[in-house]
Scaffold this active site. Structure first.
Site, PDB file in Angstrom:
ATOM      1  N   ARG A  63     -53.857 -16.314 -12.917  1.00 33.35           N
ATOM      2  CA  ARG A  63     -54.329 -15.693 -11.914  1.00 33.35           C
ATOM      3  C   ARG A  63     -54.253 -14.068 -12.112  1.00 33.35           C
ATOM      4  O   ARG A  63     -55.064 -13.269 -11.559  1.00 33.35           O
ATOM      5  CB  ARG A  63     -53.425 -16.048 -10.736  1.00 33.35           C
ATOM      6  CG  ARG A  63     -53.970 -15.454  -9.326  1.00 33.35           C
ATOM      7  CD  ARG A  63     -53.248 -16.342  -8.182  1.00 33.35           C
ATOM      8  NE  ARG A  63     -53.721 -15.787  -6.920  1.00 33.35           N
ATOM      9  CZ  ARG A  63     -52.643 -15.222  -6.191  1.00 33.35           C
ATOM     10  NH1 ARG A  63     -51.604 -14.667  -6.639  1.00 33.35           N
ATOM     11  NH2 ARG A  63     -53.268 -14.379  -5.158  1.00 33.35           N
ATOM     12  N   HIS A  67     -57.129 -11.467 -11.172  1.00 29.50           N
ATOM     13  CA  HIS A  67     -57.216 -10.292 -10.538  1.00 29.50           C
ATOM     14  C   HIS A  67     -57.295  -8.984 -11.105  1.00 29.50           C
ATOM     15  O   HIS A  67     -57.837  -8.097 -10.409  1.00 29.50           O
ATOM     16  CB  HIS A  67     -55.859 -10.359  -9.662  1.00 29.50           C
ATOM     17  CG  HIS A  67     -55.849 -11.468  -8.687  1.00 29.50           C
ATOM     18  ND1 HIS A  67     -55.222 -11.146  -7.170  1.00 29.50           N
ATOM     19  CD2 HIS A  67     -56.292 -12.548  -8.469  1.00 29.50           C
ATOM     20  CE1 HIS A  67     -55.568 -12.161  -6.515  1.00 29.50           C
ATOM     21  NE2 HIS A  67     -55.968 -13.176  -7.265  1.00 29.50           N
ATOM     22  N   ASP A  68     -56.811  -8.967 -12.409  1.00 23.14           N
ATOM     23  CA  ASP A  68     -57.187  -7.750 -13.099  1.00 23.14           C
ATOM     24  C   ASP A  68     -58.608  -7.558 -13.309  1.00 23.14           C
ATOM     25  O   ASP A  68     -59.039  -6.390 -13.208  1.00 23.14           O
ATOM     26  CB  ASP A  68     -56.489  -7.759 -14.365  1.00 23.14           C
ATOM     27  CG  ASP A  68     -56.432  -6.390 -15.150  1.00 23.14           C
ATOM     28  OD1 ASP A  68     -56.557  -5.429 -14.755  1.00 23.14           O
ATOM     29  OD2 ASP A  68     -56.692  -6.603 -16.417  1.00 23.14           O
ATOM     30  N   VAL A  71     -61.251  -6.067 -10.726  1.00 24.66           N
ATOM     31  CA  VAL A  71     -61.031  -4.680 -10.185  1.00 24.66           C
ATOM     32  C   VAL A  71     -61.429  -3.679 -11.339  1.00 24.66           C
ATOM     33  O   VAL A  71     -60.449  -3.622 -12.136  1.00 24.66           O
ATOM     34  CB  VAL A  71     -59.705  -4.561  -9.537  1.00 24.66           C
ATOM     35  CG1 VAL A  71     -59.768  -3.196  -8.774  1.00 24.66           C
ATOM     36  CG2 VAL A  71     -59.661  -5.610  -8.231  1.00 24.66           C
ATOM     37  N   GLY A  73     -62.633  -4.080 -14.000  1.00 26.96           N
ATOM     38  CA  GLY A  73     -62.568  -4.664 -15.143  1.00 26.96           C
ATOM     39  C   GLY A  73     -61.261  -5.145 -15.968  1.00 26.96           C
ATOM     40  O   GLY A  73     -60.408  -4.743 -15.184  1.00 26.96           O
ATOM     41  N   SER A  77     -55.236  -2.418 -15.073  1.00 26.73           N
ATOM     42  CA  SER A  77     -55.115  -1.722 -14.070  1.00 26.73           C
ATOM     43  C   SER A  77     -54.062  -2.340 -12.961  1.00 26.73           C
ATOM     44  O   SER A  77     -53.543  -1.847 -12.220  1.00 26.73           O
ATOM     45  CB  SER A  77     -56.333  -1.384 -13.459  1.00 26.73           C
ATOM     46  OG  SER A  77     -57.115  -2.450 -12.688  1.00 26.73           O
ATOM     47  N   ASN A  95     -52.925  -9.302  -3.301  1.00 24.23           N
ATOM     48  CA  ASN A  95     -51.789  -9.290  -4.641  1.00 24.23           C
ATOM     49  C   ASN A  95     -50.378  -9.098  -3.736  1.00 24.23           C
ATOM     50  O   ASN A  95     -49.294  -9.523  -4.510  1.00 24.23           O
ATOM     51  CB  ASN A  95     -51.985  -8.119  -5.491  1.00 24.23           C
ATOM     52  CG  ASN A  95     -53.281  -8.059  -6.051  1.00 24.23           C
ATOM     53  OD1 ASN A  95     -53.979  -9.346  -6.133  1.00 24.23           O
ATOM     54  ND2 ASN A  95     -53.853  -7.097  -6.483  1.00 24.23           N
ATOM     55  N   HIS A 192     -57.820 -23.937 -10.369  1.00 25.65           N
ATOM     56  CA  HIS A 192     -56.992 -24.661  -9.187  1.00 25.65           C
ATOM     57  C   HIS A 192     -56.405 -25.798  -9.653  1.00 25.65           C
ATOM     58  O   HIS A 192     -55.788 -26.318  -8.867  1.00 25.65           O
ATOM     59  CB  HIS A 192     -57.710 -24.414  -8.074  1.00 25.65           C
ATOM     60  CG  HIS A 192     -58.043 -23.053  -7.565  1.00 25.65           C
ATOM     61  ND1 HIS A 192     -58.578 -22.635  -6.250  1.00 25.65           N
ATOM     62  CD2 HIS A 192     -57.283 -21.788  -7.998  1.00 25.65           C
ATOM     63  CE1 HIS A 192     -58.675 -21.291  -6.247  1.00 25.65           C
ATOM     64  NE2 HIS A 192     -57.869 -20.719  -7.257  1.00 25.65           N
TER      65      HIS A 192
END
Length: 334
Positions: A63, A67-68, A71, A73, A77, A95, A192
């Site tokens: 995950r 999530h990285d 946002v 690419g 970050s 997050n 999931h």
């Protein structure tokens, strides 16, 4: 003839230079072959240790990669802490008090800095760790050579990461913004099959009044069949309070990466609203047909998953001189 030969040599040289230039900045499989040959062994070992201590960490690392990449690419970050005027993506609504695995990446980075100082990027570490977290599932080679971003995007994290209660239309739009299609949405949702979600993430799904739930007919019968599942979830997650309680995303085989997620959503037993809408809001039936194919053929799902996660791992990557190799994944170099 002499002039012609010179022209041919010059043109060939220009073309060759162009081909070489195209190769610069591209991700490759053996990027660290000379500079840090044991990088994948080190990451794999540390992920194995982390998942052995906390089986839930497998899904958390997967995950974290997702999530990285959504946002700016796949640029690590998401790992940056807040500093000065830069607000960390960790503080964004999707997050906050939810993303896990930062300390595992820190540990891996520390070991790699001892073995290969200032060589392996945090974004590559995160990508390899996500691959190694999928234990018992598909295997694939990871393209490497990413650089780390020099900034975070708090606003981007709030805008581009899908909500657990997103509609199908919103999910499709979120994925299209990243260059991913409906096929990728279906396949990557299959992750999931492992992990857990907080009550805060599935409360709306459990307590919302579905159309036909109290009525008669086929729809009413359909929802009555799933009352037991909903009662279990409601016992875990009350209407108010206990936001941090968790439930497995896949009640069938919660610790195994398999294709049971697709069986679950066909039966209306997807934990999150964003799982459920793949079926309930698929009015054309195209997604349902694809879900059926994955539910009945795990090999097909695994093969498709590899293609989609590799595709996701290449979203807007920074290469060459576009970013940096952080010494500490939480802060840019100074």
């Amino acid at each position: 003839m002499g002039i012609l030969k010179i022209l041919v040599v010059v043109i060939f040289g220009v073309v060759l230079h162009g081909i070489e230039s195209l190769g610069e900045g591209l991700l490759v499989f053996d990027y660290y072959k000379e500079t840090c040959p044991f990088v994948e062994d080190i990451v794999r070992r540390q992920v194995e240790i982390a998942v052995h201590k906390d089986p839930r960490m497998a899904a958390s690392l997967l995950r974290l990669h997702f999530h990285d990449c959504f946002v700016m690419g796949c640029d690590a970050s998401v790992l940056l802490d807040s500093i000065d005027e830069m607000v960390s993506e960790k503080q964004a609504a999707p997050n906050l008090n939810s993303l896990r695995g930062f300390s595992i990446i820190d540990e891996i980075k520390y070991i790699l800095e001892e073995a290969c100082p200032y060589t392996v990027s945090c974004s590559d570490i995160l990508t390899i760790a996500a691959r190694d977290a999928v234990r018992g599932g598909p295997e694939w080679a990871v393209l490497l050579g990413r650089k780390d971003s020099l900034k975070a995007s708090f606003d981007g994290a709030n805008k581009y990461i899908p909500s657990p209660n997103s509609s199908l239309e919103t999910l499709i739009a979120n994925f299209q913004q990243q260059g991913l299609n409906v096929q990728d949405l279906i396949v990557l949702s299959g992750s999931h099959t492992i992990g857990k979600a907080r009550c805060l993430s599935f409360r709306q799904r459990v307590y919302e009044m579905n159309e036909g739930e109290e009525g008669g007919g086929e729809e009413g019968d359909r929802y009555k069949r799933y009352n037991t599942y909903k009662r279990i979830l409601r016992s875990i997650c009350p209407k108010t309070g206990q936001d941090q309680r968790v439930a497995p995303l896949d009640f069938r085989t919660p610790a195994r990466f398999d294709n049971h997620y697709f069986l679950n959503i066909l039966e209306g037993k997807g934990l999150l609203g964003s799982d459920d809408v793949l079926i309930t809001q698929d009015y054309e039936g195209e997604i349902r047909r694809q879900v059926w194919s994955y539910a009945s053929d795990q090999t097909l799902f695994f093969d498709s998953f590899v293609k989609s996660i590799v595709k996701m791992g290449n979203i807007n990557v920074l290469t060459s001189h576009e970013g940096e190799v952080r010494r500490n994944c939480r802060f840019i170099n100074h």
